[in-house]
Enzyme design. Structure first.
Site, PDB file in Angstrom:
ATOM      1  N   ASP A 160       0.946  -1.174   0.066  1.00 34.94           N
ATOM      2  CA  ASP A 160       0.008  -0.025   0.064  1.00 34.94           C
ATOM      3  C   ASP A 160       0.846   1.066  -0.149  1.00 34.94           C
ATOM      4  O   ASP A 160       1.835   1.296   0.701  1.00 34.94           O
ATOM      5  CB  ASP A 160      -0.971  -0.042   1.232  1.00 34.94           C
ATOM      6  CG  ASP A 160      -2.184   1.150   1.097  1.00 34.94           C
ATOM      7  OD1 ASP A 160      -2.229   1.539  -0.073  1.00 34.94           O
ATOM      8  OD2 ASP A 160      -2.634   1.438   2.153  1.00 34.94           O
ATOM      9  N   HIS A 184      -3.864  14.057   0.756  1.00 35.46           N
ATOM     10  CA  HIS A 184      -3.952  13.403   1.822  1.00 35.46           C
ATOM     11  C   HIS A 184      -2.636  13.293   2.758  1.00 35.46           C
ATOM     12  O   HIS A 184      -2.934  13.200   3.970  1.00 35.46           O
ATOM     13  CB  HIS A 184      -4.292  11.721   1.550  1.00 35.46           C
ATOM     14  CG  HIS A 184      -4.158  10.926   2.534  1.00 35.46           C
ATOM     15  ND1 HIS A 184      -5.306  10.770   3.438  1.00 35.46           N
ATOM     16  CD2 HIS A 184      -3.425   9.545   3.041  1.00 35.46           C
ATOM     17  CE1 HIS A 184      -5.201   9.804   4.514  1.00 35.46           C
ATOM     18  NE2 HIS A 184      -3.769   8.893   4.063  1.00 35.46           N
ATOM     19  N   GLU A 229     -10.575   4.223   3.827  1.00 33.77           N
ATOM     20  CA  GLU A 229      -9.601   4.847   2.821  1.00 33.77           C
ATOM     21  C   GLU A 229      -9.956   4.514   1.663  1.00 33.77           C
ATOM     22  O   GLU A 229     -10.111   3.368   0.888  1.00 33.77           O
ATOM     23  CB  GLU A 229      -8.236   4.287   3.247  1.00 33.77           C
ATOM     24  CG  GLU A 229      -7.763   4.902   4.367  1.00 33.77           C
ATOM     25  CD  GLU A 229      -6.127   4.621   4.884  1.00 33.77           C
ATOM     26  OE1 GLU A 229      -5.491   3.870   4.082  1.00 33.77           O
ATOM     27  OE2 GLU A 229      -5.638   5.568   5.445  1.00 33.77           O
ATOM     28  N   GLU A 260      -9.253   4.172  -2.198  1.00 29.41           N
ATOM     29  CA  GLU A 260      -7.834   3.991  -2.915  1.00 29.41           C
ATOM     30  C   GLU A 260      -8.298   3.209  -3.995  1.00 29.41           C
ATOM     31  O   GLU A 260      -9.490   2.744  -4.467  1.00 29.41           O
ATOM     32  CB  GLU A 260      -7.005   3.160  -2.118  1.00 29.41           C
ATOM     33  CG  GLU A 260      -6.500   3.542  -0.756  1.00 29.41           C
ATOM     34  CD  GLU A 260      -5.306   2.962  -0.099  1.00 29.41           C
ATOM     35  OE1 GLU A 260      -4.671   2.019  -0.798  1.00 29.41           O
ATOM     36  OE2 GLU A 260      -5.301   3.155   1.122  1.00 29.41           O
ATOM     37  N   ASP A 283      -9.206   0.388   1.914  1.00 37.67           N
ATOM     38  CA  ASP A 283      -8.188   0.002   2.942  1.00 37.67           C
ATOM     39  C   ASP A 283      -8.424   0.469   4.391  1.00 37.67           C
ATOM     40  O   ASP A 283      -8.049   1.271   4.918  1.00 37.67           O
ATOM     41  CB  ASP A 283      -6.901   0.629   2.634  1.00 37.67           C
ATOM     42  CG  ASP A 283      -5.792   0.214   3.458  1.00 37.67           C
ATOM     43  OD1 ASP A 283      -5.862  -1.065   3.939  1.00 37.67           O
ATOM     44  OD2 ASP A 283      -4.806   0.905   3.976  1.00 37.67           O
ATOM     45  N   ARG A 318      -8.083   3.823  13.474  1.00 38.74           N
ATOM     46  CA  ARG A 318      -7.103   4.901  13.668  1.00 38.74           C
ATOM     47  C   ARG A 318      -6.552   5.147  15.025  1.00 38.74           C
ATOM     48  O   ARG A 318      -5.373   5.385  15.138  1.00 38.74           O
ATOM     49  CB  ARG A 318      -7.699   6.330  13.512  1.00 38.74           C
ATOM     50  CG  ARG A 318      -8.347   6.585  12.034  1.00 38.74           C
ATOM     51  CD  ARG A 318      -7.485   6.744  11.088  1.00 38.74           C
ATOM     52  NE  ARG A 318      -7.837   6.846   9.560  1.00 38.74           N
ATOM     53  CZ  ARG A 318      -7.092   6.462   8.457  1.00 38.74           C
ATOM     54  NH1 ARG A 318      -5.888   5.895   8.571  1.00 38.74           N
ATOM     55  NH2 ARG A 318      -7.710   6.753   7.357  1.00 38.74           N
ATOM     56  N   GLN A 346      -3.820   2.550  15.109  1.00 38.31           N
ATOM     57  CA  GLN A 346      -2.766   3.212  14.105  1.00 38.31           C
ATOM     58  C   GLN A 346      -1.760   3.932  15.117  1.00 38.31           C
ATOM     59  O   GLN A 346      -0.503   3.872  15.025  1.00 38.31           O
ATOM     60  CB  GLN A 346      -3.396   3.697  12.940  1.00 38.31           C
ATOM     61  CG  GLN A 346      -2.325   4.121  11.970  1.00 38.31           C
ATOM     62  CD  GLN A 346      -2.959   4.742  10.772  1.00 38.31           C
ATOM     63  OE1 GLN A 346      -4.141   4.681  10.602  1.00 38.31           O
ATOM     64  NE2 GLN A 346      -2.188   5.413   9.953  1.00 38.31           N
ATOM     65  N   LYS A 351      -4.269  -1.972  10.002  1.00 40.95           N
ATOM     66  CA  LYS A 351      -4.534  -1.921   8.677  1.00 40.95           C
ATOM     67  C   LYS A 351      -4.905  -3.280   8.249  1.00 40.95           C
ATOM     68  O   LYS A 351      -5.390  -3.471   7.242  1.00 40.95           O
ATOM     69  CB  LYS A 351      -3.331  -1.386   7.892  1.00 40.95           C
ATOM     70  CG  LYS A 351      -2.810  -0.051   8.283  1.00 40.95           C
ATOM     71  CD  LYS A 351      -4.008   0.836   7.574  1.00 40.95           C
ATOM     72  CE  LYS A 351      -3.376   2.483   7.799  1.00 40.95           C
ATOM     73  NZ  LYS A 351      -4.136   3.203   6.836  1.00 40.95           N
ATOM     74  N   THR A 402      -8.898  -5.622   3.861  1.00 44.95           N
ATOM     75  CA  THR A 402      -8.965  -4.717   2.758  1.00 44.95           C
ATOM     76  C   THR A 402      -9.824  -5.251   1.967  1.00 44.95           C
ATOM     77  O   THR A 402      -9.732  -6.256   1.486  1.00 44.95           O
ATOM     78  CB  THR A 402      -7.645  -4.753   2.282  1.00 44.95           C
ATOM     79  OG1 THR A 402      -6.597  -4.317   3.481  1.00 44.95           O
ATOM     80  CG2 THR A 402      -7.186  -3.801   1.292  1.00 44.95           C
ATOM     81  N   GLU A 454     -10.009  12.620   7.366  1.00 45.35           N
ATOM     82  CA  GLU A 454     -10.071  13.988   6.951  1.00 45.35           C
ATOM     83  C   GLU A 454     -11.391  14.680   6.863  1.00 45.35           C
ATOM     84  O   GLU A 454     -11.390  15.884   7.265  1.00 45.35           O
ATOM     85  CB  GLU A 454      -9.533  13.731   5.763  1.00 45.35           C
ATOM     86  CG  GLU A 454      -7.877  13.346   5.575  1.00 45.35           C
ATOM     87  CD  GLU A 454      -7.639  12.856   4.109  1.00 45.35           C
ATOM     88  OE1 GLU A 454      -7.703  11.633   4.004  1.00 45.35           O
ATOM     89  OE2 GLU A 454      -7.040  13.568   3.426  1.00 45.35           O
TER      90      GLU A 454
END
Ligand code: CA
Length: 411
Positions: free
Chosen positions: A120, A127, A193, A195, A227, A231, A234, A247, A251, A357
């Site tokens: 990844d 971002h 996420e 992607e 993905d 948080r 993380q 993570k 996925t 975000e």
């Protein structure tokens, strides 16, 4: 280019697309197919009936076909387009059609191939800047390496799932800023996420880098990628080695791989890169104009609600640069490996590709149509991403369909 099958003008799966995927019908073995309008076509069955003269699609995964290379992919796509065209003999051959053409509702999609390795990247400047501002402040938003190389990490392929698969909220170790000790429990900050990812074609031998001039020969096609990320896990775990359990609990990918030939009409110039990258990352390769959308639907909402509109063109590093960089040390990539882009955010606030975000680190909750607020994904929430290219004349579309999945409560 018209088909004998009825295809809605808005369908992502026009005759210009011809994606590849693997499906299962009832208790029959998995089969390699393509999607056209609201139909799935069993390519192995067309080969068995002699309608397609190739021998690529008898198996249960696309790895072997991916290894054959661009010339073969191109030839196969052309042959499939001819077989599905309006003057094809298949049009009136009900026996073969009954054995090979099914409504999408009659099949279940599977992962398209065996994914040996998953990497990844982190290739959207907006971002990376947004996350940097939230965690390090405006002055140090981008790390010093970011503009010089496509930053990435090795993910985990065992937990890649196909669209429609629900995932359990992960448990893990977290530590809040005001706590003196870490705690173990369900993540309270599950995120998505937005992607895209690309699958490796032939790949390289260990010790032999893929030069950027040949990178395109090794890119089979693209899918949408969610993905999923935790948080809070993380934040506590990622220093100093990077993402780990935050993570790899799941996925999600869209089931149909859209080939680079199908995306060719939507290729655009790569973004300008300043400072100029080192020579091994030049020429930069191609960018693509692919519209992306994310929607969320909580358990008590009747319809999905769009919370993000972005575009693949927002990526700073190209797929060719990612692949050339990945192999520049001699690391080998193999047919079916998946390389994902990293969260694709644009400049506008409604183009941010993650809840982190969109809700700006929990300070700007998103209000859903039912009045509920969100700063992260709650149990029962469904997240759906779609991606599509529209021909300039508005005549046809080439799209990915969607990748969707719900977060279920911890067991
Ligand atoms: Ca990611």
């Amino acid at each position: 280019m018209k088909s004998f099958l009825n295809i809605d003008a808005h369908s992502h799966f026009s005759m210009h697309n011809i994606p590849f995927g693997v499906f299962r019908r009832g208790d029959k073995p998995p089969a390699i197919g393509t999607r056209i309008g609201e139909y799935v076509v069993d390519l192995g069955a067309l080969e068995a009936a002699g309608v397609l003269k190739s021998r690529h699609f008898a198996g249960e995964s696309l790895n072997r076909f991916m290894a054959t290379g661009r010339g073969t992919w191109r030839e196969a796509r052309g042959a499939i387009q001819r077989v599905l065209s309006e003057d094809s003999p298949l049009r009136d051959d009900t026996k073969i059609r009954d054995a090979a053409v099914f409504p999408v509702g009659d099949v279940r999609m599977l992962l398209p191939c065996h994914i040996g390795d998953y990497t990844d990247f982190y290739s959207s400047r907006d971002h990376a800047t947004n996350v940097g501002i939230m965690f390090r402040g405006k002055e140090n938003a981008l790390m010093p390496n970011w503009l010089h190389l496509p930053v990435g990490y090795h993910g985990r392929s065992s937990s890649i799932v196909v669209s429609g698969t629900d995932l359990r909220r992960p448990r893990g170790q977290t530590k809040t800023d005001d706590a003196t000790a870490p705690a173990f429990g369900p993540s309270r900050m599950v995120d998505f996420e937005l992607e895209t990812g690309f699958f490796i074609g032939p790949g390289n031998e260990l010790g032999q880098p893929i030069p950027i001039s040949r990178a395109s020969e090794h890119i089979f096609g693209m899918v949408l990628v969610n993905d999923w990320s935790a948080r809070d896990i993380q934040k506590w775990e990622y220093v100093p080695l990077g993402p780990f359990l935050a993570k790899n609990f799941g996925t999600s990918i869209s089931p149909w791989i859209v080939t680079m030939d199908a995306l060719e009409p939507f290729r655009i110039d790569p973004p300008s890169q300043d400072p100029q990258p080192l020579d091994y990352l030049l020429p930069a390769g191609a960018a693509y104009d692919i519209s992306l959308e994310v929607s969320i639907q909580s358990a008590d909402m009747a319809n999905p609600h769009v919370i993000c509109r972005s575009n693949v063109r927002n990526l700073y590093w190209t797929m060719q640069q990612q692949l050339a960089h990945h192999t520049c040390n001699g690391c080998n990539v193999r047919p079916g490996d998946l390389l994902a882009s990293g969260t694709i955010s644009g400049q506008r606030e409604d183009s941010f590709g993650s809840m982190l975000e969109l809700a700006w680190n929990r300070t700007k909750p998103i209000t859903l149509p039912n009045g509920q607020q969100r700063v992260s994904i709650q149990d029962g929430d469904r997240v759906t991403m779609s991606g599509c290219c529209e021909d300039k004349s508005g005549e046809y579309r080439v799209g990915f369909g969607e990748v969707t999945g719900r977060i279920l409560p911890v067991l």
